[in-house]
Structures are given as structure tokens and as C-alpha cells.
Design an enzyme around this catalytic site. Structure first.
Site, short mmCIF file in Angstrom:
data_model
loop_
_atom_site.label_atom_id
_atom_site.label_comp_id
_atom_site.label_asym_id
_atom_site.label_seq_id
_atom_site.Cartn_x
_atom_site.Cartn_y
_atom_site.Cartn_z
N GLY A 1 0.89 -1.27 -0.01
CA GLY A 1 -0.17 0.06 0.03
C GLY A 1 0.75 1.23 0.13
N SER B 1 -2.66 1.03 14.49
CA SER B 1 -3.43 2.34 14.72
C SER B 1 -3.74 2.77 16.07
CB SER B 1 -4.68 2.26 13.79
OG SER B 1 -5.45 3.65 14.26
N TYR C 1 -12.48 -1.72 11.87
CA TYR C 1 -11.26 -1.30 11.54
C TYR C 1 -10.37 -1.57 12.97
CZ TYR C 1 -7.69 2.17 10.52
OH TYR C 1 -6.43 2.92 10.46
N SER D 1 1.07 3.34 -2.69
CA SER D 1 0.90 4.20 -3.88
C SER D 1 0.38 5.52 -3.37
CB SER D 1 -0.17 3.51 -4.81
OG SER D 1 -1.33 3.39 -3.81
N ILE E 1 -3.30 10.91 11.05
CA ILE E 1 -2.17 11.50 10.12
C ILE E 1 -2.92 11.89 8.87
CG2 ILE E 1 -0.19 10.59 8.88
CD1 ILE E 1 0.12 10.23 11.96
N VAL F 1 -3.53 -7.47 -1.66
CA VAL F 1 -2.83 -8.22 -0.74
C VAL F 1 -3.97 -9.24 -0.08
CG1 VAL F 1 -1.14 -6.50 0.06
CG2 VAL F 1 -3.59 -6.35 1.17
P1 NAP Z 1 -4.10 5.88 1.85
O1 NAP Z 1 -3.65 7.16 1.62
O2 NAP Z 1 -5.72 5.54 1.74
O3 NAP Z 1 -3.26 4.49 1.61
C1 NAP Z 1 -3.67 3.41 1.46
C2 NAP Z 1 -3.02 2.30 0.86
O4 NAP Z 1 -3.35 1.24 0.84
C3 NAP Z 1 -2.97 2.84 -0.89
O5 NAP Z 1 -1.75 2.60 -1.33
C4 NAP Z 1 -3.69 1.66 -1.23
O6 NAP Z 1 -3.69 1.42 -2.80
C5 NAP Z 1 -3.24 0.53 -0.41
N1 NAP Z 1 -4.39 -0.46 -0.42
C6 NAP Z 1 -5.80 -0.61 0.23
N2 NAP Z 1 -6.16 -1.75 -0.22
C7 NAP Z 1 -5.32 -2.70 -0.48
C8 NAP Z 1 -5.06 -3.76 -1.11
N3 NAP Z 1 -6.18 -4.72 -0.65
N4 NAP Z 1 -4.09 -4.39 -1.62
C9 NAP Z 1 -2.78 -3.85 -1.69
N5 NAP Z 1 -2.69 -2.21 -1.23
C10 NAP Z 1 -4.02 -1.61 -0.90
O7 NAP Z 1 -4.23 5.69 3.66
P2 NAP Z 1 -3.13 6.00 4.74
O8 NAP Z 1 -3.63 6.78 5.79
O9 NAP Z 1 -1.66 6.31 4.24
O10 NAP Z 1 -3.04 4.68 5.41
C11 NAP Z 1 -1.90 3.59 5.48
C12 NAP Z 1 -1.76 2.76 6.56
O11 NAP Z 1 -1.80 3.43 7.85
C13 NAP Z 1 -2.97 1.83 6.64
O12 NAP Z 1 -2.99 0.71 7.16
C14 NAP Z 1 -3.95 2.80 7.72
O13 NAP Z 1 -5.03 1.97 8.50
C15 NAP Z 1 -2.91 3.16 8.79
N6 NAP Z 1 -3.18 4.17 9.67
C16 NAP Z 1 -3.40 5.49 8.93
C17 NAP Z 1 -3.84 6.51 9.97
C18 NAP Z 1 -4.22 7.68 9.34
O14 NAP Z 1 -4.62 8.78 10.14
N7 NAP Z 1 -4.17 8.14 8.06
C19 NAP Z 1 -3.66 6.35 11.33
C20 NAP Z 1 -3.37 5.35 11.77
C21 NAP Z 1 -3.18 4.13 10.91
P3 NAP Z 1 -4.50 1.84 -3.93
O15 NAP Z 1 -5.02 3.07 -3.70
O16 NAP Z 1 -3.77 1.31 -4.79
O17 NAP Z 1 -5.80 0.87 -3.40
#
Ligand code: NAP
Length: 245
Positions: free
Chosen positions: A10, A140, A153, A12, A186, A62
Site C-alpha cells: 500500500g 493504529s 477497523y 501508492s 495522520i 494483498v
Molecule cells: P491511504 O493514503 O488511503 O493509503 C492506503 C494504501 O493502501 C494505498 O496505497 C492503497 O492502494 C493501499 N491498499 C488498500 N487496499 C489494498 C489492497 N487490498 N492491496 C494492496 N494495497 C491496498 O491511507 P493511509 O492513511 O496512508 O493508510 C496507510 C496505513 O496506515 C493503513 O494501514 C491505515 O490503516 C494506517 N493508519 C492510518 C492513519 C491515518 O490517520 N491516516 C492512522 C493510523 C493508521 P490503492 O490506492 O492502489 O488501492
């Protein structure tokens, strides 16, 4: 510094992209995984290369074990054995529990937990064989505190704690480590898409008074991936601006 081979699921966008780019700054080989955002993956790969690393775009959903295994073959062909796996791919489908469908429950658990299972099984032998094997799971704050409308989640993210701890025990005899990062809120599309008043509330509830940045999480992951973290395993590193749910 010796170049390592790293897989970031993930990557991208958001946190995954920042981690990949940070690995690029260390001169590492980075497999940029994504599910559907090809353009985003290309941007990440370009950023990794501009920062000084080598990038390989590695598409795989994944949740699909065969796709992840094919990705593994591609990474092995291009870069050889993997030293660092970051299980970062994630989604959310928020709805209060009484209205949550089984599909919404399964979809979220599948990406986070089955996704981590598939990628870790695919690269486990590499991590075990590496002199500095590192498994890093992105959980998280919600996995600890729960959150209204996020039963799926929160359950998935809490599951990553037990997964990390167990993998830490199983990898330890090989000298490799497994750790978890638990970010607070974030500034990525996952949070930017929330209504403005909710984001204001989050800032208000966060002692540091702001959202975190993907780069702040990437810095922790870079530390965990390095030899500087060699005696840390089975841990959850909180990075949440002091927000205590
Ligand atoms: P994001 O910008 O939406 O990025 C999510 C990434 O996961 C994208 O690259 C997406 O790729 C990929 N993805 C989703 N489903 C997938 C699959 N089935 N197979 C492969 N790739 C997949 O979100 P983010 O905030 O950066 O989140 C990244 C991680 O941090 C996540 O695990 C999230 O739960 C965790 N997190 C985020 C926060 C926050 O506040 N943002 C806080 C705590 C934890 P595509 O776009 O190509 O589908």
C-alpha cells in the site's frame, strides 16, 4: 550504509508512500505495492529514485494470496531476498455496529489481517534469513482505543498487535525482529476525507493540536528498519501527538 531490499504494501499514497520515499533516502531497493492506483505507485517509485534508492512497482491486491505470491516472485527476480517488510496496506469502511454488514466487516479485516498474513508468509523465509530481518506492521491508535463506527477497523488493528508479538517470538531465534507502529490521526486521504468539523475535533483532542504527517510515521519506520533498532522487538510504538483515547 548497505542497501536493503524493502517491500512496502500500500505505498501508492499516504503513509506508505512516505515510508517508501524515506527508504529511498537510505539508498534501499523498494518494492512499491499497490492495489488499484497505478499512477500513485508511479509517483512513489519516481520519488524513491529521486531520493537515491531503486524502485520496483509491484501490483497485488494483498487479500489475494496468489497475487501476493506472484509479487514475491517479481521482487525476488528483480531485487533478490527481502530484508524489510512493511505491512501498511489499509482501508476503512466506517459505519456504526448495528448497521454494519458482514461484507463491511470482512472487507476491512481481509485487507489488514489476511493482507498481513499473505505478505508475511510470502517473505517470512527472507526475513528469517536476513542478517537484519525486519517485519514492521502499521496498526493504529484505534486498535487500542476503539472508535465509534469503526468496529471492523479497530478489530483489525488490534489483531495486528497479537500478530506482531507472535511473529517477534517466532523470528527472534533467527535474530530478526517484528514491531508495530500505532499512528494517531495522520494527514492522508483516509483522514482528509473526514468532514471538517470532525478534523477540528481531532485537533482539539490532540495535545499537540494538529494531525501528524506521513513523514513523521516514516521516520519511525526508518528507525525500526535500521540496525539502530536491533534490540527492540515485539513492541508497539505509539505516534499520536499525545492523544489518549
Ligand atoms: P491511504 O493514503 O488511503 O493509503 C492506503 C494504501 O493502501 C494505498 O496505497 C492503497 O492502494 C493501499 N491498499 C488498500 N487496499 C489494498 C489492497 N487490498 N492491496 C494492496 N494495497 C491496498 O491511507 P493511509 O492513511 O496512508 O493508510 C496507510 C496505513 O496506515 C493503513 O494501514 C491505515 O490503516 C494506517 N493508519 C492510518 C492513519 C491515518 O490517520 N491516516 C492512522 C493510523 C493508521 P490503492 O490506492 O492502489 O488501492
Amino acid at each position: 550504509m548497505t542497501a536493503k531490499t524493502c517491500v512496502v504494501t500500500g505505498s501508492s499514497s499516504g503513509i506508505g508512500r512516505a515510508i517508501a520515499e524515506r527508504f529511498g533516502e537510505e539508498g534501499h531497493n523498494v518494492a512499491v505495492n499497490y492495489r488499484s492506483s497505478r499512477e500513485g505507485a508511479e509517483r512513489t517509485a519516481a520519488a524513491v529514485e529521486a531520493a537515491g534508492g531503486s524502485a520496483l512497482i509491484a501490483q497485488a491486491d494483498v487479500t489475494d494470496i496468489e497475487a501476493v505470491q506472484r509479487m514475491g516472485e517479481k521482487v525476488h527476480r528483480e531485487f533478490g531476498s527481502v530484508d524489510v517488510l512493511v505491512n501498511n496496506a489499509g482501508i476503512n469502511q466506517d459505519v456504526k455496529f448495528t448497521e454494519m454488514t458482514h461484507e463491511e466487516w470482512d472487507t476491512v479485516l481481509d485487507v489488514h489481517l489476511d493482507g498481513a498474513f499473505h505478505a508475511t508468509q510470502t517473505f517470512y523465509d527472507d526475513l528469517a534469513a536476513s542478517e537484519e530481518g525486519r517485519l514492521i506492521n502499521i496498526s493504529s491508535i484505534i486498535g487500542k482505543g476503539g472508535n465509534f463506527g469503526q468496529a471492523n477497523y479497530a478489530t483489525a488493528k488490534a489483531g495486528m498487535f497479537g500478530f506482531t508479538r507472535t511473529l517477534a517470538l517466532e523470528l527472534a531465534p533467527k535474530g530478526s525482529t517484528a514491531n508495530c507502529v500505532a499512528p494517531g490521526f495522520i494527514a492522508t486521504r483516509m483522514v482528509e476525507d473526514l468532514p471538517e468539523h470532525i478534523k477540528d475535533q481531532i485537533r482539539e483532542d490532540t495535545p499537540l493540536g494538529r494531525l501528524g504527517t506521513p513523514e513523521e510515521i516514516a521516520e519511525i519506520v526508518a528507525f525500526l528498519a535500521s540496525d539502530r533498532s536491533s534490540f527492540i522487538t515485539g513492541e508497539v510504538i505509539d505516534a499520536n501527538g499525545g492523544k489518549d483515547l
